[in-house]
Design a protein around this motif. Structure first.
Motif, PDB file in Angstrom:
ATOM      1  N   UNK A  23     -16.394  20.814  -6.526  1.00 13.49           N
ATOM      2  CA  UNK A  23     -15.982  19.764  -5.598  1.00 13.49           C
ATOM      3  C   UNK A  23     -15.622  20.360  -4.238  1.00 13.49           C
ATOM      4  N   UNK A  24     -16.012  19.633  -3.208  1.00 14.50           N
ATOM      5  CA  UNK A  24     -15.631  19.989  -1.854  1.00 14.50           C
ATOM      6  C   UNK A  24     -15.302  18.712  -1.098  1.00 14.50           C
ATOM      7  N   UNK A  25     -14.894  18.843   0.151  1.00 14.54           N
ATOM      8  CA  UNK A  25     -14.540  17.645   0.917  1.00 14.54           C
ATOM      9  C   UNK A  25     -15.803  16.851   1.232  1.00 14.54           C
ATOM     10  N   UNK A  26     -15.681  15.559   1.141  1.00 14.87           N
ATOM     11  CA  UNK A  26     -16.802  14.643   1.363  1.00 14.87           C
ATOM     12  C   UNK A  26     -17.394  14.822   2.750  1.00 14.87           C
ATOM     13  N   UNK A  27     -16.549  14.925   3.741  1.00 15.78           N
ATOM     14  CA  UNK A  27     -17.016  15.024   5.134  1.00 15.78           C
ATOM     15  C   UNK A  27     -17.723  16.346   5.391  1.00 15.78           C
ATOM     16  N   UNK A  28     -17.241  17.445   4.788  1.00 17.98           N
ATOM     17  CA  UNK A  28     -17.876  18.744   5.002  1.00 17.98           C
ATOM     18  C   UNK A  28     -19.286  18.769   4.422  1.00 17.98           C
ATOM     19  N   UNK A  29     -19.449  18.218   3.200  1.00 19.93           N
ATOM     20  CA  UNK A  29     -20.765  18.239   2.579  1.00 19.93           C
ATOM     21  C   UNK A  29     -21.767  17.403   3.381  1.00 19.93           C
ATOM     22  N   UNK A  30     -21.321  16.254   3.891  1.00 22.16           N
ATOM     23  CA  UNK A  30     -22.237  15.406   4.663  1.00 22.16           C
ATOM     24  C   UNK A  30     -22.739  16.115   5.915  1.00 22.16           C
ATOM     25  N   UNK A  31     -21.854  16.846   6.566  1.00 20.17           N
ATOM     26  CA  UNK A  31     -22.243  17.562   7.778  1.00 20.17           C
ATOM     27  C   UNK A  31     -23.161  18.731   7.438  1.00 20.17           C
ATOM     28  N   UNK A  32     -22.784  19.514   6.434  1.00 23.63           N
ATOM     29  CA  UNK A  32     -23.534  20.721   6.082  1.00 23.63           C
ATOM     30  C   UNK A  32     -24.965  20.419   5.642  1.00 23.63           C
ATOM     31  N   UNK A  33     -25.155  19.311   4.942  1.00 17.42           N
ATOM     32  CA  UNK A  33     -26.464  19.022   4.371  1.00 17.42           C
ATOM     33  C   UNK A  33     -27.141  17.812   5.024  1.00 17.42           C
ATOM     34  N   UNK A  34     -26.645  17.414   6.174  1.00 19.36           N
ATOM     35  CA  UNK A  34     -27.305  16.376   6.960  1.00 19.36           C
ATOM     36  C   UNK A  34     -27.523  15.068   6.231  1.00 19.36           C
ATOM     37  N   UNK A  35     -26.477  14.560   5.615  1.00 20.83           N
ATOM     38  CA  UNK A  35     -26.594  13.313   4.858  1.00 20.83           C
ATOM     39  C   UNK A  35     -26.580  12.072   5.742  1.00 20.83           C
ATOM     40  N   UNK A  36     -26.297  12.232   7.031  1.00 22.14           N
ATOM     41  CA  UNK A  36     -26.317  11.089   7.940  1.00 22.14           C
ATOM     42  C   UNK A  36     -25.323  10.017   7.545  1.00 22.14           C
ATOM     43  N   UNK A  37     -25.815   8.767   7.440  1.00 18.36           N
ATOM     44  CA  UNK A  37     -24.916   7.669   7.070  1.00 18.36           C
ATOM     45  C   UNK A  37     -25.001   7.325   5.581  1.00 18.36           C
ATOM     46  N   UNK A  38     -25.593   8.227   4.805  1.00 18.77           N
ATOM     47  CA  UNK A  38     -25.652   8.009   3.352  1.00 18.77           C
ATOM     48  C   UNK A  38     -24.245   8.119   2.771  1.00 18.77           C
TER      49      UNK A  38
END
Length: 418
Positions: free
Chosen positions: A202-217
Motif C-alpha cells: 500500500x502507498x498513498x493514493x495521490x502518489x501512485x496516481x502521479x507516478x503512474x499517470x493515472x490522470x482522472x481515473x
C-alpha cells in the motif's frame, strides 16, 4: 425411596434389553442434538469470522459494463470510475456517507531491498482503507492524511513479504525499498490474512496516481455510511447513488451492471438470515430426535404397566395407595431419562471437543488464499444442560400417562387380567 430404587433396579435387570434400548433412544436424542448444534455452530462461526474481515457499514463501488442502450449509446460500454464520481460521492451524499476513499492499482511491480525482492501489486489507498478492510498493523503505521496531501511515496508491506526482504521486519521501518524505479519509505507492516494473497504493497493514493499517470481515473471507491439500518433504506440509497454515478457516464439510471455496488451491510443481513435458517433447521432436527427418545420412554412405560397389571392389582388389594404406584412408575421414568440423558450429554460434549481439536480450524487452500470452513464447533454448557433437563422433564411427562392408568386400575380387574 431406597425400596423404590431397589425395585426399579430389579425390574431393569429382568428386562435388560428393553431398558437398554429405551436408554439408548434417550442418550441418542441428547447426543444428536448436541452434536448437530456443535457442527452447525462450526459452520456458522466460520461465516461470521469471514464476514468480520470488513467493516459492516461500508460499501465498495466498481466500474462495470452497461447492459442497456441509453441516449443513443449502445450497451456493453466499459465504465471506469473517475475523480468526478469520488467528488459526487463525497459532496452529494453527506447525510449518509462518512469518510470517502478510493483505491487504484498498479500490478507487476518488483519490490526490492538489497539483494532480496518480490513481485507485488502496488495499491494506492486512502487512510480509511485500513478501517474498512480491517487491516491489522503489527508495527509502524498505515497511510495517513499527510501522506495523501503531500503525495508521499510511502509503503506499507505485509508481514509475509517483509520477511522475504529481511529477517527482522521491524528494521524495515524507516528504510527505503525500491518499487519499480521509485524509492518508497516503509512506514508500516500489516498482519497477513490467510483469506487473501497478502502480496499488496500500500502507498498513498495521490502518489501512485502521479507516478503512474493515472490522470482522472479513480479506480474503486470505498466509504463507510450511517443511517441505513433496514433493507429498504439500503435499497433506496443504492438506487439514488447508482443513478447519480450512472449519470456521469451516460448510462441508464437503473442499469445495475454499469456500476457495481458491494454493500457489506446488506450482505451481512443476508448472511444473518441464512444463519437463522440453519440454526432453526438444526434445532428442529434435534428436537425431533429428542422426541423419538421421549416416545421410546413412553412406550416402554406403557408396556411396563401392561406387564405388571396383576402385580399392581395385588398391591392395591393388600392396601397400596394409588399414589405409591404412581410414584413408582414416574420415578422409574425419571431415573432412566436422567441416567441415559446425562450419558448422552457427556458423549455429545466429547464429540464436539473432538471435532474442535481435529477440524476446529479447518482451512481450504485454493492456491491463492485460505478459507476457514469450520471454527469452534462446540455448544455452550448451558445448552447441553437445558437439553438434558428438557429430556428429563419430557420423560417424566411421558411416564405420567401410564402411571395414572396403573394407579386407577381396579384390583378385581387387574387380578383377572391376562
Amino acid at each position: 425411596m431406597r425400596d423404590i430404587i431397589t425395585e426399579i433396579w430389579s425390574t431393569a435387570r429382568r428386562n435388560k434389553l428393553r431398558t437398554a434400548l429405551t436408554g439408548f433412544a434417550v442418550a441418542w436424542g441428547i447426543f444428536m442434538l448436541i452434536f448437530l448444534l456443535g457442527a452447525g455452530n462450526g459452520l456458522i462461526n466460520a461465516q461470521i469470522q469471514s464476514a468480520d474481515r470488513f467493516l459492516v457499514n461500508s460499501m465498495k463501488v466498481y466500474g462495470g459494463w452497461t447492459s442497456k442502450p441509453y441516449n443513443g449509446l449502445k450497451e456493453g460500454r466499459p465504465i471506469d470510475l473517475k475523480d468526478r464520481d469520488t467528488k459526487a460521492t463525497e459532496e452529494e451524499f453527506k447525510e449518509n456517507i462518512g469518510e470517502v476513499g478510493a483505491e487504484i492499482n498498479q500490478g507487476g511491480i518488483t519490490v526490492s531491498y538489497g539483494k532480496e525482492y518480490f513481485t507485488s501489486t502496488l495499491k494506492g489507498v486512502y487512510p480509511n482503507h485500513c478501517k474498512i478492510n480491517k487491516r491489522e498493523i503489527i508495527c509502524g503505521r498505515f497511510i495517513n492524511h499527510i501522506d495523501i496531501r503531500d503525495r508521499r511515496k510511502v509503503a506499507v508491506i505485509s508481514e509475509g513479504k517483509a520477511k522475504e526482504l529481511s529477517k527482522d521486519i521491524k528494521s524495515l521501518i524507516g528504510k527505503h525499498v525500491k518499487a519499480g524505479n521509485t524509492a518508497f519509505m516503509v512506514v508500516g507492516i500489516y498482519k497477513d490474512d490467510a483469506s487473501q494473497q497478502n502480496d499488496e504493497v500500500f502507498t498513498s493514493y495521490t502518489a501512485l496516481k502521479i507516478l503512474y499517470g493515472k490522470g482522472d481515473m479513480a479506480g474503486n471507491i470505498e466509504y463507510s455510511f450511517h443511517g441505513l439500518t433496514t433493507k429498504k433504506q439500503n435499497e433506496e440509497f443504492e438506487q439514488r447513488y447508482r443513478a447519480r454515478i450512472n449519470a456521469n457516464h451516460q448510462a441508464a439510471p437503473d442499469d445495475e451492471n454499469a456500476v457495481w455496488l458491494w454493500n457489506r451491510y446488506t450482505s451481512n443481513m443476508q448472511m444473518n438470515t441464512g444463519i437463522g435458517i440453519i440454526r432453526t433447521a438444526l434445532w428442529i432436527v434435534g428436537l425431533f430426535t429428542l422426541l423419538s427418545g421421549i416416545v421410546g420412554v413412553s412406550n416402554i412405560m406403557l408396556i411396563t404397566v401392561k406387564e405388571r397389571t396383576r402385580e399392581f392389582g395385588i398391591r392395591k388389594a393388600i392396601g397400596a395407595k394409588p399414589w405409591s404406584i404412581l410414584r413408582l412408575i414416574i420415578t422409574e421414568s425419571i431415573i432412566i431419562t436422567t441416567i441415559f440423558g446425562y450419558a448422552g450429554m457427556l458423549c455429545g460434549i466429547a464429540a464436539n471437543e473432538y471435532m474442535n481439536a481435529t477440524i476446529g480450524q479447518t482451512k481450504v487452500d485454493t492456491g491463492l488464499f485460505q478459507a476457514t470452513m469450520f471454527v469452534n464447533p462446540t455448544v455452550g454448557i448451558d445448552v447441553c444442560l437445558e437439553a438434558t433437563l428438557v429430556m428429563i422433564a419430557a420423560g417424566t411427562l411421558a411416564g405420567l400417562i401410564p402411571a395414572r392408568k396403573a394407579a386407577r386400575i381396579r384390583p378385581i380387574k387387574a387380578l383377572t387380567a391376562e
